[in-house]
Design a protein around this motif. Sequence first.
Motif, PDB file in Angstrom:
ATOM      1  N   VAL A   1      35.065 -31.485   9.705  1.00 31.82           N
ATOM      2  CA  VAL A   1      35.567 -30.621   8.639  1.00 31.82           C
ATOM      3  C   VAL A   1      35.379 -31.363   7.322  1.00 31.82           C
ATOM      4  O   VAL A   1      35.801 -32.517   7.185  1.00 31.82           O
ATOM      5  CB  VAL A   1      37.046 -30.258   8.840  1.00 31.82           C
ATOM      6  CG1 VAL A   1      37.534 -29.360   7.707  1.00 31.82           C
ATOM      7  CG2 VAL A   1      37.242 -29.562  10.186  1.00 31.82           C
ATOM      8  N   TYR A   2      34.747 -30.692   6.377  1.00 31.30           N
ATOM      9  CA  TYR A   2      34.429 -31.307   5.093  1.00 31.30           C
ATOM     10  C   TYR A   2      35.286 -30.697   3.993  1.00 31.30           C
ATOM     11  O   TYR A   2      35.414 -29.478   3.894  1.00 31.30           O
ATOM     12  CB  TYR A   2      32.947 -31.108   4.772  1.00 31.30           C
ATOM     13  CG  TYR A   2      32.046 -31.875   5.700  1.00 31.30           C
ATOM     14  CD1 TYR A   2      31.674 -31.347   6.933  1.00 31.30           C
ATOM     15  CD2 TYR A   2      31.578 -33.142   5.356  1.00 31.30           C
ATOM     16  CE1 TYR A   2      30.865 -32.056   7.793  1.00 31.30           C
ATOM     17  CE2 TYR A   2      30.764 -33.865   6.220  1.00 31.30           C
ATOM     18  CZ  TYR A   2      30.415 -33.311   7.445  1.00 31.30           C
ATOM     19  OH  TYR A   2      29.616 -34.026   8.300  1.00 31.30           O
ATOM     20  N   PHE A   3      35.847 -31.573   3.196  1.00 32.63           N
ATOM     21  CA  PHE A   3      36.682 -31.133   2.075  1.00 32.63           C
ATOM     22  C   PHE A   3      36.092 -31.611   0.760  1.00 32.63           C
ATOM     23  O   PHE A   3      35.661 -32.755   0.630  1.00 32.63           O
ATOM     24  CB  PHE A   3      38.101 -31.677   2.196  1.00 32.63           C
ATOM     25  CG  PHE A   3      38.915 -31.031   3.271  1.00 32.63           C
ATOM     26  CD1 PHE A   3      39.057 -31.624   4.513  1.00 32.63           C
ATOM     27  CD2 PHE A   3      39.547 -29.811   3.038  1.00 32.63           C
ATOM     28  CE1 PHE A   3      39.811 -31.025   5.509  1.00 32.63           C
ATOM     29  CE2 PHE A   3      40.297 -29.207   4.024  1.00 32.63           C
ATOM     30  CZ  PHE A   3      40.434 -29.811   5.261  1.00 32.63           C
TER      31      PHE A   3
ATOM     32  N   TRP B   1      33.670 -35.566  -2.112  1.00 38.10           N
ATOM     33  CA  TRP B   1      33.441 -34.982  -0.789  1.00 38.10           C
ATOM     34  C   TRP B   1      34.024 -35.921   0.261  1.00 38.10           C
ATOM     35  O   TRP B   1      33.720 -37.120   0.279  1.00 38.10           O
ATOM     36  CB  TRP B   1      31.949 -34.795  -0.502  1.00 38.10           C
ATOM     37  CG  TRP B   1      31.390 -33.521  -1.039  1.00 38.10           C
ATOM     38  CD1 TRP B   1      30.563 -33.358  -2.106  1.00 38.10           C
ATOM     39  CD2 TRP B   1      31.598 -32.207  -0.503  1.00 38.10           C
ATOM     40  NE1 TRP B   1      30.256 -32.037  -2.288  1.00 38.10           N
ATOM     41  CE2 TRP B   1      30.876 -31.303  -1.317  1.00 38.10           C
ATOM     42  CE3 TRP B   1      32.327 -31.705   0.576  1.00 38.10           C
ATOM     43  CZ2 TRP B   1      30.856 -29.925  -1.079  1.00 38.10           C
ATOM     44  CZ3 TRP B   1      32.308 -30.344   0.806  1.00 38.10           C
ATOM     45  CH2 TRP B   1      31.582 -29.468  -0.007  1.00 38.10           C
ATOM     46  N   TYR B   2      34.857 -35.344   1.144  1.00 35.59           N
ATOM     47  CA  TYR B   2      35.446 -36.069   2.252  1.00 35.59           C
ATOM     48  C   TYR B   2      35.082 -35.368   3.556  1.00 35.59           C
ATOM     49  O   TYR B   2      34.836 -34.172   3.588  1.00 35.59           O
ATOM     50  CB  TYR B   2      36.972 -36.067   2.165  1.00 35.59           C
ATOM     51  CG  TYR B   2      37.561 -36.815   1.010  1.00 35.59           C
ATOM     52  CD1 TYR B   2      37.737 -36.204  -0.229  1.00 35.59           C
ATOM     53  CD2 TYR B   2      37.965 -38.137   1.157  1.00 35.59           C
ATOM     54  CE1 TYR B   2      38.293 -36.891  -1.294  1.00 35.59           C
ATOM     55  CE2 TYR B   2      38.525 -38.834   0.094  1.00 35.59           C
ATOM     56  CZ  TYR B   2      38.689 -38.208  -1.118  1.00 35.59           C
ATOM     57  OH  TYR B   2      39.240 -38.886  -2.174  1.00 35.59           O
ATOM     58  N   ARG B   3      35.125 -36.135   4.639  1.00 37.95           N
ATOM     59  CA  ARG B   3      35.137 -35.526   5.944  1.00 37.95           C
ATOM     60  C   ARG B   3      36.417 -35.951   6.656  1.00 37.95           C
ATOM     61  O   ARG B   3      36.940 -37.046   6.435  1.00 37.95           O
ATOM     62  CB  ARG B   3      33.891 -35.877   6.767  1.00 37.95           C
ATOM     63  CG  ARG B   3      33.709 -37.315   7.111  1.00 37.95           C
ATOM     64  CD  ARG B   3      32.450 -37.527   7.976  1.00 37.95           C
ATOM     65  NE  ARG B   3      32.653 -37.120   9.371  1.00 37.95           N
ATOM     66  CZ  ARG B   3      31.700 -37.132  10.303  1.00 37.95           C
ATOM     67  NH1 ARG B   3      30.464 -37.521   9.975  1.00 37.95           N
ATOM     68  NH2 ARG B   3      31.966 -36.761  11.530  1.00 37.95           N
TER      69      ARG B   3
ATOM     70  N   LYS C   1      39.495 -25.474   0.546  1.00 38.62           N
ATOM     71  CA  LYS C   1      40.043 -25.091   1.845  1.00 38.62           C
ATOM     72  C   LYS C   1      39.271 -25.681   3.010  1.00 38.62           C
ATOM     73  O   LYS C   1      39.671 -25.526   4.157  1.00 38.62           O
ATOM     74  CB  LYS C   1      40.114 -23.577   1.957  1.00 38.62           C
ATOM     75  CG  LYS C   1      41.120 -22.967   0.997  1.00 38.62           C
ATOM     76  CD  LYS C   1      41.271 -21.469   1.212  1.00 38.62           C
ATOM     77  CE  LYS C   1      42.356 -20.912   0.289  1.00 38.62           C
ATOM     78  NZ  LYS C   1      42.556 -19.456   0.483  1.00 38.62           N
ATOM     79  N   GLY C   2      38.161 -26.330   2.731  1.00 39.58           N
ATOM     80  CA  GLY C   2      37.421 -27.003   3.784  1.00 39.58           C
ATOM     81  C   GLY C   2      36.285 -26.177   4.350  1.00 39.58           C
ATOM     82  O   GLY C   2      36.298 -24.940   4.299  1.00 39.58           O
ATOM     83  N   THR C   3      35.291 -26.874   4.876  1.00 38.95           N
ATOM     84  CA  THR C   3      34.162 -26.260   5.585  1.00 38.95           C
ATOM     85  C   THR C   3      34.084 -26.891   6.970  1.00 38.95           C
ATOM     86  O   THR C   3      33.989 -28.109   7.090  1.00 38.95           O
ATOM     87  CB  THR C   3      32.839 -26.510   4.844  1.00 38.95           C
ATOM     88  OG1 THR C   3      32.862 -25.858   3.583  1.00 38.95           O
ATOM     89  CG2 THR C   3      31.665 -25.999   5.667  1.00 38.95           C
ATOM     90  N   ARG C   4      34.144 -26.031   7.982  1.00 40.80           N
ATOM     91  CA  ARG C   4      34.008 -26.535   9.349  1.00 40.80           C
ATOM     92  C   ARG C   4      32.542 -26.474   9.737  1.00 40.80           C
ATOM     93  O   ARG C   4      31.970 -25.386   9.823  1.00 40.80           O
ATOM     94  CB  ARG C   4      34.861 -25.720  10.304  1.00 40.80           C
ATOM     95  CG  ARG C   4      34.830 -26.220  11.738  1.00 40.80           C
ATOM     96  CD  ARG C   4      35.818 -25.461  12.601  1.00 40.80           C
ATOM     97  NE  ARG C   4      37.195 -25.691  12.173  1.00 40.80           N
ATOM     98  CZ  ARG C   4      37.935 -26.739  12.514  1.00 40.80           C
ATOM     99  NH1 ARG C   4      37.420 -27.668  13.321  1.00 40.80           N
ATOM    100  NH2 ARG C   4      39.171 -26.860  12.102  1.00 40.80           N
ATOM    101  N   LEU C   5      31.929 -27.636   9.938  1.00 39.84           N
ATOM    102  CA  LEU C   5      30.511 -27.727  10.290  1.00 39.84           C
ATOM    103  C   LEU C   5      30.367 -28.166  11.737  1.00 39.84           C
ATOM    104  O   LEU C   5      30.956 -29.175  12.142  1.00 39.84           O
ATOM    105  CB  LEU C   5      29.796 -28.727   9.372  1.00 39.84           C
ATOM    106  CG  LEU C   5      28.338 -29.032   9.723  1.00 39.84           C
ATOM    107  CD1 LEU C   5      27.468 -27.794   9.555  1.00 39.84           C
ATOM    108  CD2 LEU C   5      27.805 -30.184   8.884  1.00 39.84           C
TER     109      LEU C   5
END
Lengths: 110, 113
Positions: free
Chosen positions: B88-90, B34-36, B106-110
């Motif tokens: 954005v978390y990948f 997990w990255y941000r 594809k990423g999650t925009r939190l």
Amino acid sequence: GQQVQQSPASLVLQEGENAELQCNFSSTATQLQWFYQRPGGSLVSLLYNPSGTKHTGRLTSTTVTKERRSSLHISSSQITDSGTYFCAMEEDTGYQNFYFGKGTSLTVIP
Amino acid sequence: EAAVTQSPRNKVAVTGGKVTLSCNQTNNHNNMYWYRQDTGHGLRLIHYSYGAGSTEKGDIPDGYKASRPSQENFSLILELATPSQTSVYFCASGGRERDTEVFFGKGTRLTVV
């Protein structure tokens, strides 16, 4: 921790020119991968190249493991090449951590 | 084709609330990450895992927990979300062997308000 330095931070080219992106890292890499990202997009793997030279299309990557550096050459740049290019590496410590540079922002203009 | 699927793709959370970001991979990879990603910082590693049942701290683990209940699934948990966790978390997966590539979702925009 591991340091991954990319240069230049940004680059503007005219369409058709070549680009040379550099990546330097502070310890021995067991994996080295180049990624591409459009603004707001995900990361797309371009080349996996832990050592030596690899080609795909207009892209060439050369990694010199002992010198802790890798380069990405883009020939005949196109407007659609615009975006950010990241190199990422995994260090040779036995711990499988994957570290990223801060990226090179490429803008190709007509 | 290697596949990493993240959900949700977008999330708005309130400060102090609990947020769970999910990741599923069908690559049969042992390693997951997990990255941000934040402007000016590039991608920073939060947690990673070597396989089911394992979680390890990355460079910026504070405020985050991770869970790897199976080979395919790796979750990132924010027990008490704060506005500084807006990002954005990948999620990514990679093989245990050294000669393997890493593939990203594809990423999650939190957004934490």
